[in-house]
Design an enzyme around this catalytic site. Structure first.
Site, PDB file in Angstrom:
ATOM      1  N   LYS A 259       0.842  -1.197   0.000  1.00 34.18           N
ATOM      2  CA  LYS A 259       0.000   0.000   0.000  1.00 34.18           C
ATOM      3  C   LYS A 259       0.875   1.243   0.000  1.00 34.18           C
ATOM      4  CE  LYS A 259      -3.836  -1.991   2.668  1.00 34.18           C
ATOM      5  NZ  LYS A 259      -4.930  -1.806   1.704  1.00 34.18           N
ATOM      6  N   ARG A 333     -10.225 -11.786   1.497  1.00 35.57           N
ATOM      7  CA  ARG A 333     -11.040 -12.845   0.888  1.00 35.57           C
ATOM      8  C   ARG A 333     -10.298 -14.181   0.916  1.00 35.57           C
ATOM      9  NH1 ARG A 333     -11.269  -9.118  -4.400  1.00 35.57           N
ATOM     10  NH2 ARG A 333     -10.884  -7.612  -2.750  1.00 35.57           N
TER      11      ARG A 333
HETATM   12  N1  BES Z   1      -8.020  -4.045   4.313  1.00 32.77           N
HETATM   13  C1  BES Z   1      -8.225  -3.596   2.986  1.00 32.77           C
HETATM   14  C2  BES Z   1      -9.558  -2.860   2.815  1.00 32.77           C
HETATM   15  C3  BES Z   1      -9.726  -1.585   3.579  1.00 32.77           C
HETATM   16  C4  BES Z   1      -9.537  -0.375   2.947  1.00 32.77           C
HETATM   17  C5  BES Z   1     -10.151  -1.578   4.891  1.00 32.77           C
HETATM   18  C6  BES Z   1      -9.732   0.786   3.629  1.00 32.77           C
HETATM   19  C7  BES Z   1     -10.332  -0.411   5.581  1.00 32.77           C
HETATM   20  C8  BES Z   1     -10.128   0.790   4.951  1.00 32.77           C
HETATM   21  C9  BES Z   1      -8.210  -4.761   2.006  1.00 32.77           C
HETATM   22  O1  BES Z   1      -7.426  -5.844   2.376  1.00 32.77           O
HETATM   23  C10 BES Z   1      -7.660  -4.246   0.721  1.00 32.77           C
HETATM   24  O2  BES Z   1      -6.535  -3.838   0.727  1.00 32.77           O
HETATM   25  N2  BES Z   1      -8.484  -4.242  -0.316  1.00 32.77           N
HETATM   26  C11 BES Z   1      -8.086  -3.749  -1.565  1.00 32.77           C
HETATM   27  C12 BES Z   1      -8.564  -4.721  -2.616  1.00 32.77           C
HETATM   28  C13 BES Z   1      -8.003  -4.463  -3.980  1.00 32.77           C
HETATM   29  C14 BES Z   1      -6.525  -4.794  -4.003  1.00 32.77           C
HETATM   30  C15 BES Z   1      -8.741  -5.329  -4.974  1.00 32.77           C
HETATM   31  C16 BES Z   1      -8.755  -2.381  -1.762  1.00 32.77           C
HETATM   32  O3  BES Z   1      -9.874  -2.183  -1.297  1.00 32.77           O
HETATM   33  O4  BES Z   1      -8.121  -1.512  -2.339  1.00 32.77           O
HETATM   34 ZN    ZN Z   2      -5.400  -5.633   1.785  1.00 38.29          ZN
END
Ligand code: BES
Ligand code: ZN
Ligand code: ZN
Length: 480
Positions: A259, A333
């Site tokens: 990230k 997931r």
């Molecule tokens: N933990 C994150 C989702 C999240 C985002 C939780 C903001 C709380 C606040 C999740 O694991 C994630 O990173 N999801 C990605 C998925 C993408 C790579 C398809 C996302 O939402 O960007």
């Molecule tokens: Zn994630």
């Protein structure tokens, strides 16, 4: 006071009289209008045995509901705390309307004060600039109603405290709240409530073939834990059960698909789903709900260590199905795929998973409501209603078959991302593949697990959502 009241009535009239018409005057001056959340502090200067009277605006009478009681209790208690008030008495809000009986008023007021006064300050050395309210008394002139009020207060306390336990876990930094600590906290709950507990380590998960969960855990030095808590609320009917499965990523760096730095610290809260199922099973057992409930928490970090899984890797889940990992940041997931398979193998035929799964759900619904998806509209309807009863808003998103195409892989049974379109839905769709024929619902709490502002029962930071909805759902399912 409700909005638009021109003349105080009932107990307010008595107080107004004792104060030589001060309230009437403030209404005439328009300082008191009764709009929702308006707080007017009046000093009684010896005219009453109490030093201050707080007039709280309840908003329009036709919009008044259960949640108004929680919200205004929370915000007025915070206000009084800021004025260094220690002893508070209140009327049982809402019992004058036909929507709220004494039991409910007691419950809502105790939920409101516990949630509204919540703070997370165990790491600050500075002097706390407030002293907590020591006592809140509910004044009820009709003695027949007191036992119902007291019963409501006791239940509200259980709900409020379990929500605060979840808030604490979510607010804890990831250097403290590791998967190992999550397991220890689960042990504490189990001992306290006499629940059955099982914690699987990496080796045990390998034996069960949990390749998706272990794929996520590979990049971290912190040992992963698969935690199961079981409450036998209806032991003679083993099929009368509910599985609650939580995403317990104690820190989500994104892994190799790392990230960006801005806001990454918020990912200490990526275990909010896991925490909420721990809090829920604690409250459910304290309340003695007549239902067998099993909580499963898939706890691990998602880190980019030297052994981390890579984009393009293919993992085999416990179910045998394979997943192509396109993006290691779509890890929730993956861990849920194995946790849900595990829950089903235990014979759970009704499963609700809770996860901070996608940023996309906040794009769709903001921080106002939780996204609900699933394969069973009865269960989804019960969850949405349970949310209404708990002051936690839920909104359904569809899982039409057409979305399946977005997670098709050419080299595995599916891939873990489905592109930008309908991101929350395609994430849920992957999980659905593992729910099989269990009645299953998925709550995406990425938006609602934290709050950016202080408002009503919410303070900045963790919200504890959806503990109270899960408890209310369990209560509803006993009626089936
Ligand atoms: N933990 C994150 C989702 C999240 C985002 C939780 C903001 C709380 C606040 C999740 O694991 C994630 O990173 N999801 C990605 C998925 C993408 C790579 C398809 C996302 O939402 O960007
Ligand atoms: Zn994630
Ligand atoms: Zn995550």
């Amino acid at each position: 006071m409700f909005e638009g009241v021109s003349k105080p009535s009932g107990i307010t009239a008595i107080i107004d009289h004792a104060l030589d018409g001060a309230i009437t005057q403030l209404i005439i001056d328009r300082e008191i209008t009764g709009i929702k959340g308006e707080l007017t502090l009046i000093h009684t200067l010896g005219k009453l045995p109490v030093a201050r009277i707080l007039i709280v605006g309840l908003g329009a009478k036709k919009e008044f509901n259960q949640d108004t009681v929680r919200q205004i209790t929370a915000s007025s208690c915070r206000f009084l705390r800021s004025r260094r008030v220690k002893q508070v008495a209140t009327i049982a809000h809402g019992t004058g309307t036909d929507q709220i009986d004494s039991f409910l008023a007691g419950r809502l007021i105790s939920e409101g004060i516990i949630l509204g006064l919540y703070t997370f300050d165990r790491y600050t050395n500075r002097e706390h600039d407030f002293n907590n309210i020591e006592c809140l008394e509910i004044v009820e002139p009709v003695s027949d109603k007191i036992s119902e009020l007291e019963r409501g207060v006791a239940i509200g306390k259980i709900l409020g405290k379990s929500t605060c336990l979840v808030r604490d876990m979510v607010n804890e930094p990831a250097n403290v709240l590791t998967p190992t600590l999550m397991a220890e906290l689960a042990y504490e709950v189990a001992n306290e409530q006499d629940l059955h507990i099982e914690v699987l380590d990496r080796v045990a998960m390998e034996e069960l073939g949990m390749g998706a969960l272990l794929g996520v855990a590979r990049g971290s030095d912190e040992p992963p834990k698969l935690i199961t808590l079981r409450y036998d609320g209806d032991p003679t009917n083993p099929s009368n059960n509910l599985g609650i499965v939580g995403k317990g990523i104690t820190f989500d760096s994104g892994g190799i698909s790392i990230k960006s730095a801005t806001g990454m610290e918020k990912m200490k809260g990526d275990m909010a789903g896991g925490a909420s199922v721990v809090g829920a099973i604690k409250a459910i057992s304290e309340l003695g709900v007549k239902l067998n409930v099993t909580a499963v928490i898939a706890a691990t970090e998602n880190m980019p260590g030297g052994s981390a899984q890579r984009p393009g890797d293919i993992v085999q889940t416990m179910s045998g199905k394979t997943i192509e990992v396109i993006n290691t940041d779509a890890e929730g997931r993956l861990v849920l795929a194995d946790a849900i398979t595990y829950a089903r193998k235990m014979g759970l035929n009704r499963i609700v998973d809770v996860a901070t799964l996608t940023g996309a759900v906040e794009i769709a619904l903001g921080k106002v409501c939780t996204g609900v998806m699933g394969n069973n509209n009865d269960l989804i309807g019960q969850i949405i209603q349970a949310g209404k009863d708990s002051g936690e808003k839920m909104w359904q998103l569809p899982l039409y078959f057409e979305y399946r195409e977005q997670i098709k892989s050419t080299v595995a049974d599916m891939k873990n991302v489905g592109g930008r379109a309908a991101g929350s839905i395609t994430a849920a769709y992957l999980i659905k593949e593992f729910a099989g024929n269990a009645a299953w619902a998925h709550l995406d709490i990425a938006g609602t697990s934290t709050s950016n502002k202080e408002s009503g029962v919410l303070v900045k930071g963790a919200t504890g959502t959806p503990v109270r909805t899960l408890v209310s759902l369990a209560e509803k399912l006993t009626l089936d």
